[in-house]
Structure formats: C-alpha cells, structure tokens
Design an enzyme around this catalytic site. Structure first.
Site, PDB file in Angstrom:
ATOM      1  N   CYS A  89      30.145  27.642 -46.268  1.00 26.94           N
ATOM      2  CA  CYS A  89      30.639  28.563 -45.232  1.00 26.94           C
ATOM      3  C   CYS A  89      31.054  27.861 -43.941  1.00 26.94           C
ATOM      4  O   CYS A  89      31.489  28.505 -42.995  1.00 26.94           O
ATOM      5  CB  CYS A  89      29.609  29.647 -44.932  1.00 26.94           C
ATOM      6  SG  CYS A  89      29.383  30.760 -46.335  1.00 26.94           S
ATOM      7  N   HIS A 127      41.642  41.867 -40.605  1.00 26.11           N
ATOM      8  CA  HIS A 127      42.630  40.812 -40.811  1.00 26.11           C
ATOM      9  C   HIS A 127      42.704  39.837 -39.642  1.00 26.11           C
ATOM     10  O   HIS A 127      43.773  39.342 -39.290  1.00 26.11           O
ATOM     11  CB  HIS A 127      44.007  41.404 -41.151  1.00 26.11           C
ATOM     12  CG  HIS A 127      44.057  41.922 -42.555  1.00 26.11           C
ATOM     13  ND1 HIS A 127      43.538  43.151 -42.894  1.00 26.11           N
ATOM     14  CD2 HIS A 127      44.513  41.367 -43.692  1.00 26.11           C
ATOM     15  CE1 HIS A 127      43.690  43.340 -44.199  1.00 26.11           C
ATOM     16  NE2 HIS A 127      44.273  42.260 -44.709  1.00 26.11           N
ATOM     17  N   GLU A 187      28.547  41.873 -46.424  1.00 25.79           N
ATOM     18  CA  GLU A 187      29.494  40.756 -46.454  1.00 25.79           C
ATOM     19  C   GLU A 187      30.043  40.580 -47.875  1.00 25.79           C
ATOM     20  O   GLU A 187      31.194  40.264 -48.065  1.00 25.79           O
ATOM     21  CB  GLU A 187      28.734  39.497 -46.003  1.00 25.79           C
ATOM     22  CG  GLU A 187      29.602  38.321 -45.708  1.00 25.79           C
ATOM     23  CD  GLU A 187      28.796  37.172 -45.137  1.00 25.79           C
ATOM     24  OE1 GLU A 187      28.644  37.115 -43.902  1.00 25.79           O
ATOM     25  OE2 GLU A 187      28.326  36.329 -45.909  1.00 25.79           O
TER      26      GLU A 187
END
Length: 151
Positions: free
Chosen positions: A26, A76, A137
């Site tokens: 990550c 986005h 998530e």
C-alpha cells in the site's frame, strides 16, 4: 419518553491513495471502491404540520450532506498526506489535471473516517447526532467510528 431511532444511508465512491513510509504494497498508489455507511440517531418529528413529520431526518437531506462533504470531494480523487514527499507527486498529478486531495494525515481508512465524522457532524441539524460510520475499503476490510467511543 422519546423514541431514539437510528437511520443509516449507504454511499459509494472510488478513490486512490498511497501510504507514505508504509512497509507493504500500500506504499504504492492504488485505489479502492469505498462503501460508506452513515448512521444518525434522533427522535422522529412529532409536529404533524411539519413536512418531515414522522422522520428522524429525510434521507434526501442526509444524502445532500454526505455527498457535498465526502462523496463529491473524494470520488475519483487521489489522496496524499501533504506532510510527506508525496506532495511532489501530488503537484505533478495536479499539473496534469488530476483530482488530488491533500490531507494532514496518513490516508488510511481509520484516519479518513475520523475526518469524515468531523465533517458530517458539523452539518447535521441540532436535533440529530452522528451515531456511527463504517468505511469499507474492500469487501473484507473496514473501519468503524462510534460516537460513544469518542466522548
């Protein structure tokens, strides 16, 4: 005696992030299809002349708050911690007309949900309280925030 009722609305948004200094995958820029569950608590309106009679809060009113504060902002977009060298990457993406959000925290689900709670609480009517948030998530990983844990 008042009847306290919890009302929940679910929201969806796509967002990217990277965890600076993290020791796993990550640390790379990647994205998630987030699901946010917003639960408020209050008593149904008892004034029969009120157009919202019988409601704790109009789902449309809750939707407006969460869309304006969270979904429209984070959807986005790519989120970076502004206090790291990722700031340079963020500036480069912004120059190329990418939607970037710079925050003053590590953009984990845990820290994002704290930020979301503050933003939503500020916008709720006085007779409504934020009860909890759940930010998924992935299908198997989520963070939760509860008001009673944060008194």
């Amino acid at each position: 005696m008042s009847n306290h009722i919890r009302i929940t609305k679910q929201f969806f948004f796509e967002s990217g992030h990277a965890l600076y200094g993290y020791d796993g995958k990550c640390k790379n820029v990647h994205g998630h299809s987030y699901k946010l569950y917003v639960t408020v608590i209050g008593s149904p309106i008892t004034d029969k002349n009120n157009v919202k009679y019988g409601m704790v809060i109009d789902f449309g009113d809750l939707k407006k708050i969460v869309k304006e504060e969270i979904v429209d902002v984070f959807d986005h977009a790519t989120v970076f911690n502004q206090n790291t060298p990722h700031l340079e990457l963020a500036k480069e993406l912004q120059k190329r007309d990418h939607k970037v959000i710079l925050v003053d925290y590590q953009p984990t689900s845990e820290m994002m949900i704290i930020d979301f709670a503050k933003k939503i609480k500020k916008r709720l009517p006085n007779h409504i309280e934020l009860h909890s948030l759940k930010l998924k998530e992935t299908d198997t990983s989520y963070a939760e925030w509860f008001a009673y844990d944060n008194i």
